[in-house]
Design a protein around this motif. Structure first.
Motif, PDB file in Angstrom:
ATOM      1  N   UNK A  15       0.813  -1.213   0.000  1.00 42.40           N
ATOM      2  CA  UNK A  15       0.000   0.000   0.000  1.00 42.40           C
ATOM      3  C   UNK A  15       0.848   1.265   0.000  1.00 42.40           C
ATOM      4  N   UNK A  16       2.176   1.132   0.057  1.00 41.64           N
ATOM      5  CA  UNK A  16       3.027   2.286   0.294  1.00 41.64           C
ATOM      6  C   UNK A  16       3.398   3.104  -0.921  1.00 41.64           C
ATOM      7  N   UNK A  17       3.245   2.566  -2.123  1.00 40.01           N
ATOM      8  CA  UNK A  17       3.617   3.320  -3.310  1.00 40.01           C
ATOM      9  C   UNK A  17       5.055   3.796  -3.238  1.00 40.01           C
ATOM     10  N   UNK A  18       5.278   5.065  -3.558  1.00 36.22           N
ATOM     11  CA  UNK A  18       6.639   5.597  -3.579  1.00 36.22           C
ATOM     12  C   UNK A  18       7.291   5.572  -2.200  1.00 36.22           C
ATOM     13  N   UNK A  33      -1.762   5.308  -3.161  1.00 35.27           N
ATOM     14  CA  UNK A  33      -1.440   6.583  -2.531  1.00 35.27           C
ATOM     15  C   UNK A  33      -2.072   7.747  -3.307  1.00 35.27           C
ATOM     16  N   UNK A  34      -1.250   8.606  -3.904  1.00 36.54           N
ATOM     17  CA  UNK A  34      -1.774   9.814  -4.548  1.00 36.54           C
ATOM     18  C   UNK A  34      -2.195   9.596  -5.998  1.00 36.54           C
ATOM     19  N   UNK A  52     -14.580   1.724   8.120  1.00 41.11           N
ATOM     20  CA  UNK A  52     -14.050   0.602   8.894  1.00 41.11           C
ATOM     21  C   UNK A  52     -12.596   0.296   8.531  1.00 41.11           C
ATOM     22  N   UNK A  53     -12.277   0.363   7.248  1.00 35.79           N
ATOM     23  CA  UNK A  53     -10.913   0.072   6.815  1.00 35.79           C
ATOM     24  C   UNK A  53      -9.956   1.145   7.321  1.00 35.79           C
ATOM     25  N   UNK A  54     -10.386   2.368   7.324  1.00 32.92           N
ATOM     26  CA  UNK A  54      -9.549   3.453   7.845  1.00 32.92           C
ATOM     27  C   UNK A  54      -9.299   3.270   9.338  1.00 32.92           C
ATOM     28  N   UNK A  55     -10.325   2.876  10.058  1.00 30.28           N
ATOM     29  CA  UNK A  55     -10.176   2.673  11.500  1.00 30.28           C
ATOM     30  C   UNK A  55      -9.223   1.514  11.809  1.00 30.28           C
ATOM     31  N   UNK A  56      -9.210   0.519  10.929  1.00 34.31           N
ATOM     32  CA  UNK A  56      -8.359  -0.655  11.145  1.00 34.31           C
ATOM     33  C   UNK A  56      -6.945  -0.467  10.607  1.00 34.31           C
ATOM     34  N   UNK A  57      -6.686   0.631   9.898  1.00 29.05           N
ATOM     35  CA  UNK A  57      -5.402   0.823   9.219  1.00 29.05           C
ATOM     36  C   UNK A  57      -4.187   0.711  10.142  1.00 29.05           C
ATOM     37  N   UNK A  58      -4.222   1.269  11.373  1.00 29.23           N
ATOM     38  CA  UNK A  58      -3.027   1.158  12.224  1.00 29.23           C
ATOM     39  C   UNK A  58      -2.616  -0.285  12.514  1.00 29.23           C
ATOM     40  N   UNK A  95       4.581   6.276   7.863  1.00 29.36           N
ATOM     41  CA  UNK A  95       3.595   5.266   8.252  1.00 29.36           C
ATOM     42  C   UNK A  95       2.204   5.879   8.352  1.00 29.36           C
ATOM     43  N   UNK A  96       2.121   7.088   8.899  1.00 31.03           N
ATOM     44  CA  UNK A  96       0.839   7.775   9.014  1.00 31.03           C
ATOM     45  C   UNK A  96       0.268   8.118   7.637  1.00 31.03           C
ATOM     46  N   UNK A  97       1.142   8.526   6.723  1.00 27.04           N
ATOM     47  CA  UNK A  97       0.676   8.859   5.371  1.00 27.04           C
ATOM     48  C   UNK A  97       0.096   7.630   4.675  1.00 27.04           C
ATOM     49  N   UNK A  98       0.772   6.502   4.804  1.00 28.22           N
ATOM     50  CA  UNK A  98       0.284   5.266   4.181  1.00 28.22           C
ATOM     51  C   UNK A  98      -1.067   4.874   4.758  1.00 28.22           C
ATOM     52  N   UNK A  99      -1.225   5.007   6.057  1.00 32.51           N
ATOM     53  CA  UNK A  99      -2.512   4.692   6.688  1.00 32.51           C
ATOM     54  C   UNK A  99      -3.594   5.664   6.241  1.00 32.51           C
ATOM     55  N   UNK A 100      -3.219   6.931   6.041  1.00 37.79           N
ATOM     56  CA  UNK A 100      -4.205   7.939   5.639  1.00 37.79           C
ATOM     57  C   UNK A 100      -4.824   7.608   4.284  1.00 37.79           C
ATOM     58  N   UNK A 101      -4.044   6.969   3.410  1.00 36.82           N
ATOM     59  CA  UNK A 101      -4.543   6.604   2.075  1.00 36.82           C
ATOM     60  C   UNK A 101      -4.906   5.123   1.991  1.00 36.82           C
TER      61      UNK A 101
END
Length: 342
Positions: A76-79, A104-105, A198-204, A218-224
């Motif tokens: 999920x991290x892209x660049x 990501x973007x 739900x997926x956003x809440x589970x991202x961490x 790590x926060x950026x990857x979770x945000x997207x």
């Protein structure tokens, strides 16, 4: 009495429906707010390149030739998958990382995923951003086969490669006796409910911070995550087709090639994910090593490097090993071309 009971049941049903509707609405609002905050708090590094009605995020830094181009694996991290490696490479030559379509973007793809589509997206993004070869391609996991496929379609621009614990076209057949389908129904349900928050809440918990990765990345990857994980599932479903497509090309000529192989024993979590025993894990790892030995023969100047303390994400577990391999290929390409570093 019966009339009162019916009214009570109806009220309970109505209140339950109202609570569910409210919860859904709150989830939708939470998700939309999360998408807004992601775009606000984590702007795309580099630039957004229009490749014909779609935009690809491309982050190029440094100067010099050849230009190193990083291709992420099935993640999920892209660049940002290369954040522990790219800065040190950029200090020595031009270095570009990017996010595939839908990660990501980057905007979603306009066609089903394929190695050819990935190659053409990347080539168009580089060309329209003004980047020029020769390129040294660095691909991790499935990204390794995307790198060889890029070489298949645009070989005149590729001068060398580094494959970081890469996938192999024959891997499914070789490990079929040990491993079964691992794409879980739970993952599909979670992705299908991305709109609900739900997926956003589970991202961490789904996307823990890696070694040698900054907390902000790590926060950026979770945000997207809702967007990227949806794309990752689509790419995962297309893996068999990608392996078959990539397997048609195994001739890298005499380009400098380094294949990095992770040899750290599988963790308990990895064994559970693959649904195999520790003993089977040892056998699978031996097969993985053999597959990489084969990939090193795809070039007459290929070599394999075993890394006993690194897991699959070598770029985070042992970034110095990736940096050393990339710089060794850069040096070989410069010697071939008689090129000065700058």
């Amino acid at each position: 009495m019966k009339h009162s009971s019916k009214l009570l049941v109806m009220r309970i049903v109505l209140w339950s429906a109202a609570i569910v509707a409210l919860a859904i609405l709150m989830g939708v609002v939470y998700e939309q707010a999360g998408r807004y905050r992601a775009a606000r708090d984590f702007p795309a590094p580099g630039k957004m390149v229009d490749i014909g009605g779609r935009r690809i995020q491309l982050d190029c830094r440094g100067s010099g030739s050849p230009t190193v181009v990083f291709e992420a694996g099935l993640s999920a991290g892209g660049s940002l998958s290369w954040s522990a490696v790219q800065p040190k490479i950029a200090a020595r030559t031009r270095a570009c990382s990017y996010s595939r379509a839908g990660l990501m973007w980057s905007d979603p793809p306009d066609a089903p995923p394929s190695a050819r589509q990935v190659a053409h997206d990347l080539h168009t993004a580089l060309a329209r951003a003004g980047e020029r070869g020769p390129y040294v391609l660095v691909g991790q996991s499935l990204g390794g086969l995307f790198a060889t496929s890029f070489t298949r379609h645009f070989g005149a621009e590729v001068a060398g490669l580094v494959l970081v614990d890469p996938s192999h076209p024959d891997q499914v057949a070789r490990v079929a006796d040990f491993m079964t389908e691992t794409r879980s129904l739970r993952s599909r349900i979670a992705v299908s409910l991305a709109w609900s928050g739900l997926l956003r809440a589970a991202a961490p918990s789904l996307l823990p911070q890696a070694r040698n990765q900054t907390a902000r990345d790590a926060q950026a990857i979770r945000a997207f995550a809702p967007k990227s994980l949806s794309t990752q599932l689509v790419e995962s479903d297309a893996t068999d087709a990608t392996l078959a497509e990539a397997g048609a090309f195994r001739d890298l000529g005499n380009r400098p090639l380094v294949v990095l192989t992770a040899m750290a024993p599988y963790t308990e979590a990895e064994l559970r994910g693959m649904k195999i025993t520790p003993g089977q894990g040892t056998q699978v790892q031996a097969i993985w090593k053999q597959l990489h030995e084969d990939e090193a023969t795809w070039s007459s100047r290929g070599r394999q490097v075993l890394l006993p303390n690194a897991g699959h994400d070598i770029q985070f577990d042992d970034p110095d090993a990736v940096i050393d391999a990339v710089l060794s290929v850069v040096a070989a390409v410069r010697a071939d071309l008689g090129a000065a570093p700058h």
